[in-house]
Design a protein around this motif. Sequence first.
Motif, PDB file in Angstrom:
ATOM      1  N   GLY A 159      -2.093  -2.321  -3.455  1.00  0.00           N
ATOM      2  CA  GLY A 159      -3.198  -1.468  -3.036  1.00  0.00           C
ATOM      3  C   GLY A 159      -4.489  -2.181  -2.735  1.00  0.00           C
ATOM      4  O   GLY A 159      -5.524  -1.531  -2.536  1.00  0.00           O
ATOM      5  N   ALA A 160      -4.476  -3.524  -2.663  1.00  0.00           N
ATOM      6  CA  ALA A 160      -5.723  -4.290  -2.576  1.00  0.00           C
ATOM      7  C   ALA A 160      -6.522  -4.017  -1.313  1.00  0.00           C
ATOM      8  O   ALA A 160      -7.740  -4.210  -1.303  1.00  0.00           O
ATOM      9  CB  ALA A 160      -5.425  -5.783  -2.668  1.00  0.00           C
ATOM     10  N   VAL A 161      -5.870  -3.565  -0.248  1.00  0.00           N
ATOM     11  CA  VAL A 161      -6.586  -3.438   1.025  1.00  0.00           C
ATOM     12  C   VAL A 161      -7.021  -1.981   1.231  1.00  0.00           C
ATOM     13  O   VAL A 161      -8.018  -1.541   0.670  1.00  0.00           O
ATOM     14  CB  VAL A 161      -5.741  -3.979   2.185  1.00  0.00           C
ATOM     15  N   THR A 162      -6.278  -1.199   1.955  1.00  0.00           N
ATOM     16  CA  THR A 162      -6.775   0.131   2.309  1.00  0.00           C
ATOM     17  C   THR A 162      -6.512   1.184   1.237  1.00  0.00           C
ATOM     18  O   THR A 162      -7.427   1.904   0.832  1.00  0.00           O
ATOM     19  CB  THR A 162      -6.158   0.591   3.649  1.00  0.00           C
ATOM     20  N   THR A 163      -5.271   1.302   0.744  1.00  0.00           N
ATOM     21  CA  THR A 163      -4.957   2.418  -0.144  1.00  0.00           C
ATOM     22  C   THR A 163      -5.819   2.419  -1.395  1.00  0.00           C
ATOM     23  O   THR A 163      -6.294   3.470  -1.834  1.00  0.00           O
ATOM     24  CB  THR A 163      -3.467   2.399  -0.540  1.00  0.00           C
ATOM     25  N   GLY A 164      -6.056   1.260  -1.984  1.00  0.00           N
ATOM     26  CA  GLY A 164      -6.853   1.196  -3.199  1.00  0.00           C
ATOM     27  C   GLY A 164      -8.329   1.393  -2.976  1.00  0.00           C
ATOM     28  O   GLY A 164      -9.109   1.412  -3.938  1.00  0.00           O
TER      29      GLY A 164
ATOM     30  N   CYS B  25      12.978  -5.164  -1.014  1.00  0.00           N
ATOM     31  CA  CYS B  25      11.986  -6.033  -1.654  1.00  0.00           C
ATOM     32  C   CYS B  25      10.659  -5.863  -0.927  1.00  0.00           C
ATOM     33  O   CYS B  25      10.605  -5.915   0.314  1.00  0.00           O
ATOM     34  CB  CYS B  25      12.420  -7.495  -1.591  1.00  0.00           C
ATOM     35  N   VAL B  26       9.594  -5.634  -1.694  1.00  0.00           N
ATOM     36  CA  VAL B  26       8.242  -5.506  -1.136  1.00  0.00           C
ATOM     37  C   VAL B  26       7.468  -6.773  -1.468  1.00  0.00           C
ATOM     38  O   VAL B  26       7.369  -7.170  -2.640  1.00  0.00           O
ATOM     39  CB  VAL B  26       7.514  -4.274  -1.708  1.00  0.00           C
ATOM     40  N   LEU B  27       6.917  -7.412  -0.446  1.00  0.00           N
ATOM     41  CA  LEU B  27       6.092  -8.606  -0.608  1.00  0.00           C
ATOM     42  C   LEU B  27       4.642  -8.252  -0.304  1.00  0.00           C
ATOM     43  O   LEU B  27       4.339  -7.805   0.808  1.00  0.00           O
ATOM     44  CB  LEU B  27       6.562  -9.726   0.325  1.00  0.00           C
ATOM     45  N   GLU B  28       3.777  -8.425  -1.283  1.00  0.00           N
ATOM     46  CA  GLU B  28       2.362  -8.089  -1.135  1.00  0.00           C
ATOM     47  C   GLU B  28       1.518  -9.359  -1.157  1.00  0.00           C
ATOM     48  O   GLU B  28       1.613 -10.166  -2.080  1.00  0.00           O
ATOM     49  CB  GLU B  28       1.931  -7.147  -2.258  1.00  0.00           C
ATOM     50  N   ALA B  29       0.676  -9.526  -0.134  1.00  0.00           N
ATOM     51  CA  ALA B  29      -0.106 -10.755  -0.014  1.00  0.00           C
ATOM     52  C   ALA B  29      -1.100 -10.922  -1.152  1.00  0.00           C
ATOM     53  O   ALA B  29      -1.341 -12.046  -1.619  1.00  0.00           O
ATOM     54  CB  ALA B  29      -0.850 -10.767   1.321  1.00  0.00           C
TER      55      ALA B  29
ATOM     56  N   HIS C 235      -5.797  10.221  -7.268  1.00  0.00           N
ATOM     57  CA  HIS C 235      -6.214   8.877  -7.658  1.00  0.00           C
ATOM     58  C   HIS C 235      -5.218   7.940  -6.971  1.00  0.00           C
ATOM     59  O   HIS C 235      -4.080   7.794  -7.411  1.00  0.00           O
ATOM     60  CB  HIS C 235      -6.124   8.737  -9.181  1.00  0.00           C
ATOM     61  N   PRO C 236      -5.599   7.274  -5.871  1.00  0.00           N
ATOM     62  CA  PRO C 236      -4.609   6.566  -5.056  1.00  0.00           C
ATOM     63  C   PRO C 236      -3.898   5.425  -5.774  1.00  0.00           C
ATOM     64  O   PRO C 236      -2.721   5.163  -5.498  1.00  0.00           O
ATOM     65  CB  PRO C 236      -5.415   6.064  -3.857  1.00  0.00           C
ATOM     66  N   VAL C 237      -4.559   4.743  -6.699  1.00  0.00           N
ATOM     67  CA  VAL C 237      -3.877   3.626  -7.370  1.00  0.00           C
ATOM     68  C   VAL C 237      -2.881   4.160  -8.404  1.00  0.00           C
ATOM     69  O   VAL C 237      -1.832   3.542  -8.632  1.00  0.00           O
ATOM     70  CB  VAL C 237      -4.896   2.657  -7.991  1.00  0.00           C
ATOM     71  N   ARG C 238      -3.150   5.305  -9.003  1.00  0.00           N
ATOM     72  CA  ARG C 238      -2.142   5.910  -9.873  1.00  0.00           C
ATOM     73  C   ARG C 238      -0.924   6.364  -9.061  1.00  0.00           C
ATOM     74  O   ARG C 238       0.200   6.304  -9.551  1.00  0.00           O
ATOM     75  CB  ARG C 238      -2.748   7.086 -10.649  1.00  0.00           C
ATOM     76  N   VAL C 239      -1.162   6.801  -7.840  1.00  0.00           N
ATOM     77  CA  VAL C 239      -0.042   7.114  -6.946  1.00  0.00           C
ATOM     78  C   VAL C 239       0.803   5.864  -6.719  1.00  0.00           C
ATOM     79  O   VAL C 239       2.039   5.888  -6.824  1.00  0.00           O
ATOM     80  CB  VAL C 239      -0.554   7.675  -5.605  1.00  0.00           C
ATOM     81  N   LEU C 240       0.145   4.747  -6.404  1.00  0.00           N
ATOM     82  CA  LEU C 240       0.875   3.498  -6.167  1.00  0.00           C
ATOM     83  C   LEU C 240       1.612   3.034  -7.419  1.00  0.00           C
ATOM     84  O   LEU C 240       2.739   2.528  -7.326  1.00  0.00           O
ATOM     85  CB  LEU C 240      -0.092   2.407  -5.703  1.00  0.00           C
ATOM     86  N   ALA C 241       0.996   3.213  -8.575  1.00  0.00           N
ATOM     87  CA  ALA C 241       1.651   2.804  -9.818  1.00  0.00           C
ATOM     88  C   ALA C 241       2.933   3.598 -10.037  1.00  0.00           C
ATOM     89  O   ALA C 241       3.960   3.042 -10.449  1.00  0.00           O
ATOM     90  CB  ALA C 241       0.694   2.992 -10.995  1.00  0.00           C
ATOM     91  N   ALA C 242       2.891   4.903  -9.759  1.00  0.00           N
ATOM     92  CA  ALA C 242       4.089   5.725  -9.919  1.00  0.00           C
ATOM     93  C   ALA C 242       5.172   5.317  -8.933  1.00  0.00           C
ATOM     94  O   ALA C 242       6.367   5.256  -9.278  1.00  0.00           O
ATOM     95  CB  ALA C 242       3.730   7.199  -9.744  1.00  0.00           C
ATOM     96  N   LEU C 243       4.789   5.012  -7.706  1.00  0.00           N
ATOM     97  CA  LEU C 243       5.763   4.561  -6.711  1.00  0.00           C
ATOM     98  C   LEU C 243       6.363   3.211  -7.107  1.00  0.00           C
ATOM     99  O   LEU C 243       7.574   2.995  -6.974  1.00  0.00           O
ATOM    100  CB  LEU C 243       5.096   4.457  -5.338  1.00  0.00           C
TER     101      LEU C 243
ATOM    102  N   GLY D 237       0.846  -1.180   0.000  1.00  0.00           N
ATOM    103  CA  GLY D 237       0.000   0.000   0.000  1.00  0.00           C
ATOM    104  C   GLY D 237       0.884   1.233   0.000  1.00  0.00           C
ATOM    105  O   GLY D 237       2.087   1.163  -0.296  1.00  0.00           O
ATOM    106  N   LEU D 238       0.315   2.373   0.363  1.00  0.00           N
ATOM    107  CA  LEU D 238       1.079   3.618   0.323  1.00  0.00           C
ATOM    108  C   LEU D 238       2.240   3.602   1.313  1.00  0.00           C
ATOM    109  O   LEU D 238       3.345   4.037   0.986  1.00  0.00           O
ATOM    110  CB  LEU D 238       0.163   4.810   0.586  1.00  0.00           C
ATOM    111  N   THR D 239       2.031   3.094   2.519  1.00  0.00           N
ATOM    112  CA  THR D 239       3.127   3.025   3.489  1.00  0.00           C
ATOM    113  C   THR D 239       4.283   2.207   2.950  1.00  0.00           C
ATOM    114  O   THR D 239       5.445   2.632   2.965  1.00  0.00           O
ATOM    115  CB  THR D 239       2.656   2.424   4.820  1.00  0.00           C
ATOM    116  N   GLY D 240       3.977   0.999   2.474  1.00  0.00           N
ATOM    117  CA  GLY D 240       5.034   0.109   2.017  1.00  0.00           C
ATOM    118  C   GLY D 240       5.793   0.641   0.824  1.00  0.00           C
ATOM    119  O   GLY D 240       7.032   0.627   0.803  1.00  0.00           O
TER     120      GLY D 240
END
Length: 495
Positions: A58-63, A50-54, A171-179, A32-35
């Motif tokens: 963004g599937a939980v809160t950020t998205g 390395c980021v491990l996403e379950a 747009h929070p998922v576009r934020v995550l995509a850029a990160l 998510g945004l924190t990670g």
Amino acid sequence: MPTSLWFQTAPVIATDPFERDGRYDVVIAGAGLTGLATAVMLARSGTRVCVLEARTVGAVTTGNTTGKVSLLQGTQLSRIQRFSSERVMTAYVDGNSAGRGWLLDFLEEQQVPYDVRDACTFATTLDGLDRLDAELRAARAAGLPVSQERACELPFAVEGALLLRHQAQVHPVRVLAALADELRRLGGRLVEGERVTSVSTADPAQITSTSGRTAADAVVLATGTPILDRGLYFAKTEPYRSYVAAFRVPGPVPQGMHLSAETPARSLRTARDADGELLLVGGDGHPAGRGGSTAARVAELTTWAQQTFPGAERTTWWAAQDYRSVNRVPFVGWLPRGRGRVYLATGYDKWGMTNAVAAAISLTADLTGAEPPAWAATLHHRVTRPIDLADGARVNATAGVEAAKGWAAAEVARALGGEPPAEGTGRVGRHGVAPVAASTVDGSTCTLSAVCTHLGGIVRWNDAEHSWDCPLHGSRFAPDGAVLEGPAVEPLGHA
């Protein structure tokens, strides 16, 4: 399952394959945004991350957030001042200001568009007006240029409003995509479908996830609420679930970001899809797994929007879960009994777009040995007050009551058998003496253990989202038992 507007209009996010027995400086659980903000900041400092996403990014809160990037946060500041102190409240504002600044600078660097909007907290009752007065005093004490207004652009009468100009909505998922793109450009890795289930605090730390093990000097739990029970953060926070619906409205809609001072909360902002402008209406929050029918809450929110904006047509709706700390300030830093190798961030109380980035700034300083900002040092060393202890006792007493109620109801429930539950419904019953949960979704009936795999609460059916939700600490499970979110890391067993 409902899908947020953000996922419906999201870009494709590239990810990496899992590297078995990989070795990194830092492994982050949660994309998510924190990670992802923490990962980018660390990667820019030369750290191997390395980021491990379950699930998926963004599937939980950020998205599923409303995407407001604001320092005026309803009546949050006066609550923090009440539960903590003016010094802590000011540090909270300074941290959120730093988070907001970093995020908007990053979006400009990456040429990701966002909207500059005024933020407004409004009251429709005299009780709400009293809350506005307290919030105004707190905001001014923290140095925010909040103005007091007698009216606002909403299409109904208000008793008063507070206004803070030049905030933002994203747009929070576009934020995550850029990160995610920036992280991978810097050599970091991002892996989806890797649920972290345990962390050994050996040197190096050993992280066990879906496909194997990974080693790292340090681990960050950016999982909404920590998935490790060390530190008992499940008992220091309370999970809240809230709802958002998007509407096509004939005629003009309010352009600011609005939030009511009263409950049930009413949150408004604009957004766009391929067919034009939408109005997003959020609210009706409640402790996860409690509060009755979730479908009724979505219906209530929809009715309010359609009565307030005649002709409004709902295009989609979704829900998000966030965690409220007992003193209303996020927990960020070292996990107790983690040997200085495990870090966490939780308790954003629905204001994650600024708090998540503030947490990333603080965590990055901790992990790189840099001097922490003054606000971070203050928040690290805040003092627990009697009111915090009292609210913590309330949270845990409530969880205890819910546990007892769930088991008592399961003991007297009918044995499950005969006809399966109707489509879209679920019920808890018994198989012998064992509590079981049965549901039918998309024509498939599943019968599972009704006992949450975290601390043994009896799950309840979420009739809006078709999930099994635990009323103790907010773990959620799909109809087939798979973990959706919360402190649980193991699925519900099949009965």
